[in-house]
Design an enzyme around this catalytic site. Structure first.
Site, PDB file in Angstrom:
ATOM      1  N   ARG A   1     -16.003  -5.358   1.266  1.00  0.00           N
ATOM      2  CA  ARG A   1     -15.991  -5.838   2.463  1.00  0.00           C
ATOM      3  C   ARG A   1     -17.653  -6.011   2.853  1.00  0.00           C
ATOM      4  O   ARG A   1     -18.468  -4.912   2.699  1.00  0.00           O
ATOM      5  CB  ARG A   1     -15.103  -5.020   3.357  1.00  0.00           C
ATOM      6  CG  ARG A   1     -13.654  -5.052   3.183  1.00  0.00           C
ATOM      7  CD  ARG A   1     -12.858  -4.183   4.089  1.00  0.00           C
ATOM      8  NE  ARG A   1     -13.093  -2.502   3.872  1.00  0.00           N
ATOM      9  CZ  ARG A   1     -12.506  -1.592   4.371  1.00  0.00           C
ATOM     10  NH1 ARG A   1     -11.707  -2.177   5.629  1.00  0.00           N
ATOM     11  NH2 ARG A   1     -12.666  -0.324   4.240  1.00  0.00           N
TER      12      ARG A   1
ATOM     13  N   ARG B   1       0.851  -1.103  -0.010  1.00  0.00           N
ATOM     14  CA  ARG B   1      -0.014  -0.035   0.195  1.00  0.00           C
ATOM     15  C   ARG B   1       0.839   1.354   0.077  1.00  0.00           C
ATOM     16  O   ARG B   1       0.661   2.275  -0.750  1.00  0.00           O
ATOM     17  CB  ARG B   1      -0.754  -0.093   1.218  1.00  0.00           C
ATOM     18  CG  ARG B   1      -1.883   1.130   1.390  1.00  0.00           C
ATOM     19  CD  ARG B   1      -3.038   0.903   2.384  1.00  0.00           C
ATOM     20  NE  ARG B   1      -3.865  -0.018   1.577  1.00  0.00           N
ATOM     21  CZ  ARG B   1      -5.165   0.092   1.943  1.00  0.00           C
ATOM     22  NH1 ARG B   1      -5.783   0.792   2.966  1.00  0.00           N
ATOM     23  NH2 ARG B   1      -6.208  -0.754   1.475  1.00  0.00           N
TER      24      ARG B   1
ATOM     25  N   CYS C   1     -18.454  -0.598   7.898  1.00  0.00           N
ATOM     26  CA  CYS C   1     -18.665   0.379   9.178  1.00  0.00           C
ATOM     27  C   CYS C   1     -20.029  -0.234  10.046  1.00  0.00           C
ATOM     28  O   CYS C   1     -20.358  -0.673  11.141  1.00  0.00           O
ATOM     29  CB  CYS C   1     -18.744   1.536   8.976  1.00  0.00           C
ATOM     30  SG  CYS C   1     -17.013   2.137   8.601  1.00  0.00           S
TER      31      CYS C   1
ATOM     32  N   TYR D   1     -32.159   6.006   3.770  1.00  0.00           N
ATOM     33  CA  TYR D   1     -31.634   4.946   4.550  1.00  0.00           C
ATOM     34  C   TYR D   1     -33.099   4.270   4.984  1.00  0.00           C
ATOM     35  O   TYR D   1     -32.702   3.181   5.499  1.00  0.00           O
ATOM     36  CB  TYR D   1     -30.999   5.329   5.851  1.00  0.00           C
ATOM     37  CG  TYR D   1     -29.614   5.856   5.311  1.00  0.00           C
ATOM     38  CD1 TYR D   1     -28.349   4.794   5.568  1.00  0.00           C
ATOM     39  CD2 TYR D   1     -29.156   6.975   5.126  1.00  0.00           C
ATOM     40  CE1 TYR D   1     -27.054   4.744   5.139  1.00  0.00           C
ATOM     41  CE2 TYR D   1     -27.954   7.293   4.744  1.00  0.00           C
ATOM     42  CZ  TYR D   1     -26.841   6.232   4.718  1.00  0.00           C
ATOM     43  OH  TYR D   1     -25.645   6.533   4.455  1.00  0.00           O
TER      44      TYR D   1
ATOM     45  N   THR E   1     -12.912   4.272  14.813  1.00  0.00           N
ATOM     46  CA  THR E   1     -14.248   4.157  15.465  1.00  0.00           C
ATOM     47  C   THR E   1     -13.857   3.190  16.647  1.00  0.00           C
ATOM     48  O   THR E   1     -13.647   2.067  16.311  1.00  0.00           O
ATOM     49  CB  THR E   1     -15.113   3.468  14.396  1.00  0.00           C
ATOM     50  OG1 THR E   1     -15.348   4.656  13.580  1.00  0.00           O
ATOM     51  CG2 THR E   1     -16.631   3.683  15.219  1.00  0.00           C
TER      52      THR E   1
ATOM     53  N   GLY F   1     -24.427  -3.465   4.551  1.00  0.00           N
ATOM     54  CA  GLY F   1     -23.108  -4.106   4.624  1.00  0.00           C
ATOM     55  C   GLY F   1     -21.947  -2.863   4.496  1.00  0.00           C
ATOM     56  O   GLY F   1     -22.155  -1.998   5.034  1.00  0.00           O
TER      57      GLY F   1
ATOM     58  N   PHE G   1     -35.471   2.594   3.564  1.00  0.00           N
ATOM     59  CA  PHE G   1     -35.703   1.990   2.090  1.00  0.00           C
ATOM     60  C   PHE G   1     -35.258   0.726   2.291  1.00  0.00           C
ATOM     61  O   PHE G   1     -34.125   0.257   2.769  1.00  0.00           O
ATOM     62  CB  PHE G   1     -34.981   2.917   1.033  1.00  0.00           C
ATOM     63  CG  PHE G   1     -35.691   2.453  -0.251  1.00  0.00           C
ATOM     64  CD1 PHE G   1     -36.868   3.139  -0.703  1.00  0.00           C
ATOM     65  CD2 PHE G   1     -34.803   1.391  -0.975  1.00  0.00           C
ATOM     66  CE1 PHE G   1     -37.523   2.681  -1.878  1.00  0.00           C
ATOM     67  CE2 PHE G   1     -35.672   1.269  -2.494  1.00  0.00           C
ATOM     68  CZ  PHE G   1     -36.749   1.833  -2.743  1.00  0.00           C
ATOM     69  N   PRO G   2     -36.137  -0.271   1.659  1.00  0.00           N
ATOM     70  CA  PRO G   2     -35.711  -1.786   2.002  1.00  0.00           C
ATOM     71  C   PRO G   2     -34.709  -2.101   0.866  1.00  0.00           C
ATOM     72  O   PRO G   2     -34.336  -1.596   0.031  1.00  0.00           O
ATOM     73  CB  PRO G   2     -36.977  -2.389   1.613  1.00  0.00           C
ATOM     74  CG  PRO G   2     -37.733  -1.626   0.919  1.00  0.00           C
ATOM     75  CD  PRO G   2     -37.256  -0.217   1.299  1.00  0.00           C
TER      76      PRO G   2
END
Ligand SMILES: NC(=O)c1ccc[n+]([C@@H]2O[C@H](COP(=O)([O-])OP(=O)(O)OC[C@H]3O[C@@H](n4cnc5c(N)ncnc54)[C@H](O)[C@@H]3O)[C@@H](O)[C@H]2O)c1
Ligand SMILES: O=c1ccn([C@@H]2O[C@H](COP(=O)(O)OP(=O)(O)O[C@H]3O[C@H](CO)[C@@H](O)[C@H](O)[C@H]3O)[C@@H](O)[C@H]2O)c(=O)[nH]1
Length: 418
Positions: free
Chosen positions: A335, A37, A270, A259, A124, A267, A261-262
């Protein structure tokens, strides 16, 4: 006032933090244990797709932003040390702090030199981590915050896909810091950013981050639960129902409505781990959060719910086309991607013929999941032509209206997008 800043951990948050300070003319040293990286970064290349951040890297690398292999030298020269390393889920869902502690090991010896620095946890971490885990850890090493250094937390609220814009136009800067010197230095560092600065207690700083992510997760799980209720009742136009819900003017045109909303569950790096970590942190203190427990359970049930829909329509011998592999549109991050979870469930149910297409994440998905049964397509047209049925899992704009072009193919729309 211009400062020197060290950044440990050069992922989405670390690179963005480093470049945001470089953009404001501070001198930044970046350190990461992943040498592949750091080599990429030194050559001016981002290890992931992130609009705006790529150009900022080219502007500042080897100028205001220096990558270093020597953590101690970087910290010797710095007024601030930002920790932006990962905090993945541990065995019981708790936040694994081992990367934070190993980063501290790399520069701790420098903290005795008499220069006052602020150690800032940007990763976090659950409320009480700085006060009950990090400061005691430093004290055990003979390092007491005070004259020598300050310890603070400074949660990051950026979204992947929008890292640069979110960081340069932050809604708020939150700093958990309890000593005057540390607060003054952080206020001064952030004074060039046009965002309100809130100084709160150490635990409050960390708590505000989880208020945000657990609420986002709750809105998504609430919507998914409502979609399951609609399904069992039947004859309910789920997409239209939610769109009409959003027309309530009390949302004020807020993007937050998206947000509610189904889909097939939240995923990414976070929301899943942070909701788990907040749940685990509360349980460890003696209170079992009831809503968060259900938010997690509903989320974990969504891939099976969608896999069942596929099984209802498609035979195991048919060729399934998977539309979308990244955890959300606008990102090549795979992820905790719903596509991987749904493919695993279908494999377990005997489905074997998969082809997949993502506008940017084919390679990243293959690199992470290595499904030998999965072939990749290079275009939307080719996957549509080769598949007997299509499963839309990531709502890329490119997929809008694709069902109209292939009216005879079954589409299972896991995002209520088409
Ligand atoms: N990704 C996001 O959208 C986002 C947004 C806000 C907050 N966060 C939080 O920020 C933190 C970092 O997230 P990320 O997505 O940037 O992670 P990431 O996985 O993209 O990057 C973490 C980096 O830390 C490096 N690292 C690990 N141990 C190290 C050490 N001892 N010294 C130096 N480097 C080390 C890794 O090699 C990796 O490059 C996490 O706590 C995450 O929850 C992430
Ligand atoms: O309108 C939306 C936006 C997202 N999602 C889903 O929610 C999850 C998370 O998406 P998003 O919030 O856009 O992505 P992240 O980049 O993971 O950002 C979240 O997690 C970050 C890391 O903590 C925080 O900093 C951000 O504020 C928070 O939005 C994904 O599965 C999305 O599919 C939705 O269902 N609807």
């Amino acid at each position: 006032m211009k400062y020197s800043v060290s950044v440990f951990g050069l992922g989405f948050v670390g690179i963005t933090t480093a470049l945001a300070f470089a953009e404001k003319n501070h001198t930044v040293y970046g350190f990461d244990v992943d040498t592949k990286r750091t080599s990429l970064l030194k050559a001016g290349q981002l290890p992931f797709l992130e609009q705006g951040l790529d150009q900022a890297l080219v502007r500042h690398i080897n100028n205001k932003f220096m990558i270093t292999d020597n953590a101690e030298d970087a910290v010797k020269n710095s007024d601030f040390v930002f920790l932006c390393v990962g905090t993945p889920s541990g065995e019981r869902g708790e936040a694994d702090l081992s990367y934070i502690f190993s980063a501290i090991e790399k520069f701790a010896s420098v903290l005795h030199d008499g220069k006052h620095r602020v150690i800032v946890i940007k990763s976090t971490v659950p409320p009480s981590t700085t006060s009950e885990r990090v400061i005691p850890h430093l004290k055990k090493m003979g390092l007491s915050p005070g004259d020598m250094f300050s310890v603070a937390n400074n949660p990051e609220f950026l979204r992947e896909g929008k890292c640069w814009d979110d960081a340069m136009h932050a809604d708020r800067i939150v700093c958990g810091v309890e000593d005057r010197k540390g607060e003054d230095m952080l206020r001064s560092l952030y004074s060039d950013f046009d965002a309100p600065f809130f100084n709160v207690s150490l635990n409050t700083g960390e708590y505000i981050k989880y208020l945000s992510n657990t609420l986002l997760a709750t809105m998504i799980s609430y919507s998914n639960e409502m979609s399951k209720i609609a399904d069992v009742i039947g004859d309910i136009q789920i997409k239209e129902a939610f769109e009409i819900l959003h027309m309530d003017r009390r949302w004020g045109g807020s993007n937050m409505a998206s947000y509610v909303f189904p889909g097939c569950g939240y995923g990414g790096y976070c929301l899943p781990k942070d909701t788990q970590a907040m749940y685990a942190a509360s349980v460890s203190k003696g209170y079992e959060p009831m809503i968060l427990k259900d938010v997690i359970t509903i989320n974990e049930s969504m891939p099976q719910f969608m896999a069942n829909k596929v099984m209802h329509v498609v035979n195991p011998s048919e060729t399934l086309g998977i539309l979308g592999l990244s955890f959300k549109p606008g990102s090549d991050d795979v992820r905790d991607s719903s596509s991987a979870k749904i493919i695993k469930l279908l494999l377990a149910a005997g489905y074997r013929n998969f082809i997949a297409y993502d506008p940017v994440a084919n390679e990243a998905f293959d690199g992470q999941y290595h499904f030998s049964e999965l072939e990749y397509c290079e275009s939307l047209q080719s996957i549509c032509e080769k598949s007997d049925a299509l499963v839309l899992i990531t709502a890329w704009q490119e997929f809008a209206g694709i069902d109209k072009k292939y009216p005879d193919k079954p589409f299972i729309d896991c995002r209520y997008f088409l």
